[in-house]
Design an enzyme around this catalytic site. Structure first.
Site, PDB file in Angstrom:
ATOM      1  N   PHE A 180      -9.523 -10.699 -28.215  1.00 22.15           N
ATOM      2  CA  PHE A 180     -10.756 -10.076 -27.745  1.00 22.15           C
ATOM      3  C   PHE A 180     -10.575  -9.486 -26.350  1.00 22.15           C
ATOM      4  O   PHE A 180     -11.041  -8.377 -26.062  1.00 22.15           O
ATOM      5  CB  PHE A 180     -11.879 -11.127 -27.741  1.00 22.15           C
ATOM      6  N   PHE A 181      -9.879 -10.210 -25.473  1.00 26.65           N
ATOM      7  CA  PHE A 181      -9.635  -9.698 -24.132  1.00 26.65           C
ATOM      8  C   PHE A 181      -8.762  -8.445 -24.176  1.00 26.65           C
ATOM      9  O   PHE A 181      -8.986  -7.483 -23.421  1.00 26.65           O
ATOM     10  CB  PHE A 181      -8.960 -10.762 -23.269  1.00 26.65           C
ATOM     11  N   ARG A 233      -7.470 -12.667 -14.052  1.00 24.11           N
ATOM     12  CA  ARG A 233      -8.264 -11.506 -14.461  1.00 24.11           C
ATOM     13  C   ARG A 233      -9.342 -11.169 -13.432  1.00 24.11           C
ATOM     14  O   ARG A 233      -9.768 -10.011 -13.330  1.00 24.11           O
ATOM     15  CB  ARG A 233      -8.899 -11.793 -15.825  1.00 24.11           C
TER      16      ARG A 233
END
Length: 307
Positions: free
Chosen positions: A41-42, A284
């Protein structure tokens, strides 16, 4: 992503830590499948971002359509030429193996909505449209995939919950609040990066644009909403735990269902701590260490023909 990029950045992103702190008690194969899906998903989110930044609407539309198709028949796309589609197909195929076909259909329906929400975000960002606060909050529930992560509580608990349990007001509200916290806290932590990248999809940016708040005022309002979310969750959790207790009617099935609901509620609570620590441990969000605060250093643009 090249091997040196993986060695330098992957561990520091802590993607699997996030899921391990949320779906506590899940069987190993369930947790591994969810962790892999989360990592995917990231990566998908980063592909979406780069298609916007580099003006690739045709590539995005192609990927959107391929994901819709793969979601309904993942076995047919395990060898897809696009690794993102192949990886998605593999993740979904594994997730579909744990519960019944009705759960699979519910999960697919929720993720079809997520894909379309990402398409609306693509349109907004491409055209510089900052959604109003309420419009943004509704869309954020989909782009953050609130109901996907809630669906995944069930295979983690080893039990598919009946509709009357999922739709119980206290249970439903606790689930919503656990995800609202996560989405809004994510917005708070990513605000510097997204302002630097001229973003339009962030609660803080909507507050600044449509409510006339300063940056400092917007941050204070985001914190207020987040703190209120926590207190409201605690109240909803208490009600939902009483509901869970009421499901134990003295039968084996009642006891198992009550235990499964308690497990789901416990992991909703875990979402708060897992999300908090993830945002303070993952590279991130450590934007001050990036040369370009608008672009993550782990994104390999050259792999997509970029410079």
């Amino acid at each position: 992503m090249s091997a040196d990029k993986v060695a330098e950045y992957a561990d520091g992103l802590c993607y699997t830590d996030l899921m391990a702190g949320y779906y506590i008690g899940a069987a190993d194969e369930v947790l591994q499948a969810i962790a892999d899906y989360s990592a995917w998903f990231f990566v998908w989110d980063d592909r979406h971002d780069r298609d916007i930044v580099h003006g690739r609407p045709a590539a995005w539309r192609r990927l959107k359509d391929q994901l819709h198709t793969a979601l309904d028949s993942p076995e047919d796309h395990l060898s897809h030429s696009d690794p993102l589609v192949a990886g998605f197909s593999d993740s979904v195929r594994r997730l579909y193996s744990f519960l019944s076909g009705s759960w699979n259909l519910r999960f697919a329906g929720h993720f079809h909505e997520v894909i379309e929400a990402y398409d609306r975000e693509f349109h907004n960002r491409t055209n510089g449209v900052v959604p109003g606060v309420e419009e943004y909050l509704q869309l954020r529930r989909l782009t953050f995939a609130h109901w996907i992560w809630t669906d995944l509580l069930e295979p983690s608990a080893g039990c598919e919950l009946p509709a009357e349990v999922r739709e119980n007001p206290a249970f439903h509200r606790a689930a919503l609040l656990s995800q609202e916290f996560a989405a809004w806290y994510n917005d708070l932590c990513s605000l510097p990066k997204e302002i630097a990248g001229n973003e339009v999809h962030n609660l803080g940016i909507s507050l600044i644009t449509h409510e006339g708040l300063s940056l400092e005022e917007a941050i204070a309002e985001m914190r207020r909403r987040i703190e209120k979310c926590i207190s409201e969750f605690i109240a909803a959790e208490s009600d939902a735990l009483r509901f869970a207790d009421s499901l134990d009617d003295g039968t084996v099935g009642g006891k198992e269902l009550s235990g499964a609901v308690q497990s789901c509620l416990g992991n909703m609570r875990n979402w708060f701590s897992s999300v908090y620590w993830f945002h303070h441990e993952s590279g991130r969000y450590m934007v001050d260490s990036w040369d370009d605060r608008s672009t993550p250093p782990y994104v390999n643009n050259e792999a997509a023909g970029e410079k």
